[in-house]
Design an enzyme around this catalytic site. Structure first.
Site, PDB file in Angstrom:
ATOM      1  NE  ARG A  88      -3.449  -0.074   2.785  1.00  0.00           N
ATOM      2  CZ  ARG A  88      -4.062  -0.026   4.155  1.00  0.00           C
ATOM      3  NH1 ARG A  88      -4.093  -1.046   4.750  1.00  0.00           N
ATOM      4  NH2 ARG A  88      -4.666   0.943   4.375  1.00  0.00           N
ATOM      5  CE  LYS A 106      -1.752   2.987   6.925  1.00  0.00           C
ATOM      6  NZ  LYS A 106      -1.598   3.449   8.268  1.00  0.00           N
ATOM      7  CG  HIS A 118       4.714 -17.382   5.317  1.00  0.00           C
ATOM      8  ND1 HIS A 118       5.316 -18.513   4.789  1.00  0.00           N
ATOM      9  CD2 HIS A 118       4.875 -17.348   6.592  1.00  0.00           C
ATOM     10  CE1 HIS A 118       5.941 -18.961   5.586  1.00  0.00           C
ATOM     11  NE2 HIS A 118       6.011 -18.443   6.797  1.00  0.00           N
ATOM     12  CE1 TYR A 121      -2.134  -3.610   7.439  1.00  0.00           C
ATOM     13  CE2 TYR A 121      -2.008  -3.483   9.833  1.00  0.00           C
ATOM     14  CZ  TYR A 121      -1.922  -2.943   8.824  1.00  0.00           C
ATOM     15  OH  TYR A 121      -2.089  -1.514   8.605  1.00  0.00           O
ATOM     16  CG  ASN A 132      12.147 -14.890   9.869  1.00  0.00           C
ATOM     17  OD1 ASN A 132      12.713 -15.484   9.004  1.00  0.00           O
ATOM     18  ND2 ASN A 132      11.503 -15.322  10.858  1.00  0.00           N
ATOM     19  CE1 TYR A 142      -8.175   4.084  14.127  1.00  0.00           C
ATOM     20  CE2 TYR A 142      -9.377   2.164  13.741  1.00  0.00           C
ATOM     21  CZ  TYR A 142      -9.353   3.358  14.153  1.00  0.00           C
ATOM     22  OH  TYR A 142     -10.347   4.199  14.056  1.00  0.00           O
ATOM     23  NE  ARG A 195       4.093 -19.357  22.968  1.00  0.00           N
ATOM     24  CZ  ARG A 195       5.456 -20.221  23.066  1.00  0.00           C
ATOM     25  NH1 ARG A 195       5.737 -21.258  23.761  1.00  0.00           N
ATOM     26  NH2 ARG A 195       6.217 -19.690  22.000  1.00  0.00           N
TER      27      ARG A 195
END
Length: 216
Positions: A88, A106, A118, A121, A132, A142, A195
């Site tokens: 983007r 973006k 892969h 975002y 990596n 956001y 986690r």
């Protein structure tokens, strides 16, 4: 004639659109089903594989672009982008970086030698060199009201399915384990893991498998 003199090869010409405003270097190969327009600059030795939409971009020499949607982005030299990547506006990919399948970038800078291979975002972020980024990593930029940036240093490892919640600063040589949600800054060399600990009930699976069979 200009294209022929510069060793540019275009396959499937009827399915390729290249605007007059596009500047193409020497020994470039463009395959079928591509649209290249706007103030795009394609440097020497670039290969544009089928299925790309490229507008107002700069693509560095020797890069390979595969089935990618890119707009107002800058791709360095010797990069591999795609298949099915989306760059983007204000996305910048450093020399020798790899942007893989189903990756969206973006308003971010990806440093030289980084791998975002892969299903990730990267939004409103800056990555140093040789990082990596694992499968499923999300840069959460956001909060519902405002957008914030994440800054990652060089030589960092961000494990699969990690969430980086901006604003955030991660310094050089940090290691983030898979499945971790990072909300606090990391200093150089920090190791982060966050986690739920796995709990195993020996021999209990049969109860649930049996119910599943009964419900068929």
């Amino acid at each position: 004639m200009f294209l022929k003199k510069n060793g540019v090869r275009i396959y499937g010409r009827r399915s390729v659109f290249i605007a007059k405003t596009v500047k193409i270097g020497k020994n470039v190969t463009v395959y079928e089903n591509n649209r290249i327009e706007g103030d795009t600059v394609i440097e020497d030795g670039v290969t544009v594989m089928p299925g790309c939409y490229i507008k107002d971009c700069v693509i560095g020499s020797g890069s390979v672009i595969i089935s990618t949607h890119a707009e107002k982005a800058k791709i360095g030299k010797g990069c591999s982008v795609g298949p099915f990547a989306r760059l983007r506006p204000s996305a910048e990919v450093g020399d020798g970086a790899k942007i893989g399948n189903f990756v969206e970038i973006k308003n971010s800078r990806i440093g030289s030698g980084c791998k975002v291979s892969h299903l990730a975002y990267v939004g409103d972020a800056e990555l140093g060199e040789n990082c990596n980024i694992g499968c499923g990593v999300i840069f959460a930029n956001y909060n519902g009201k405002e957008k914030h940036r994440t800054v990652v240093g060089s030589n960092c490892f961000i494990g699969s399915n990690s969430n980086l919640v901006a604003p955030l600063k991660i310094e050089d040589n940090a290691y983030i384990c898979a499945g971790t949600t990072v909300t606090e800054d990391l200093a150089e060399g920090d190791f982060a893991i966050g986690r739920v600990r796995q709990e195993v009930k020996s021999g209990r699976a049969y109860k649930y498998l049996k119910k599943k069979e009964e419900n068929r």
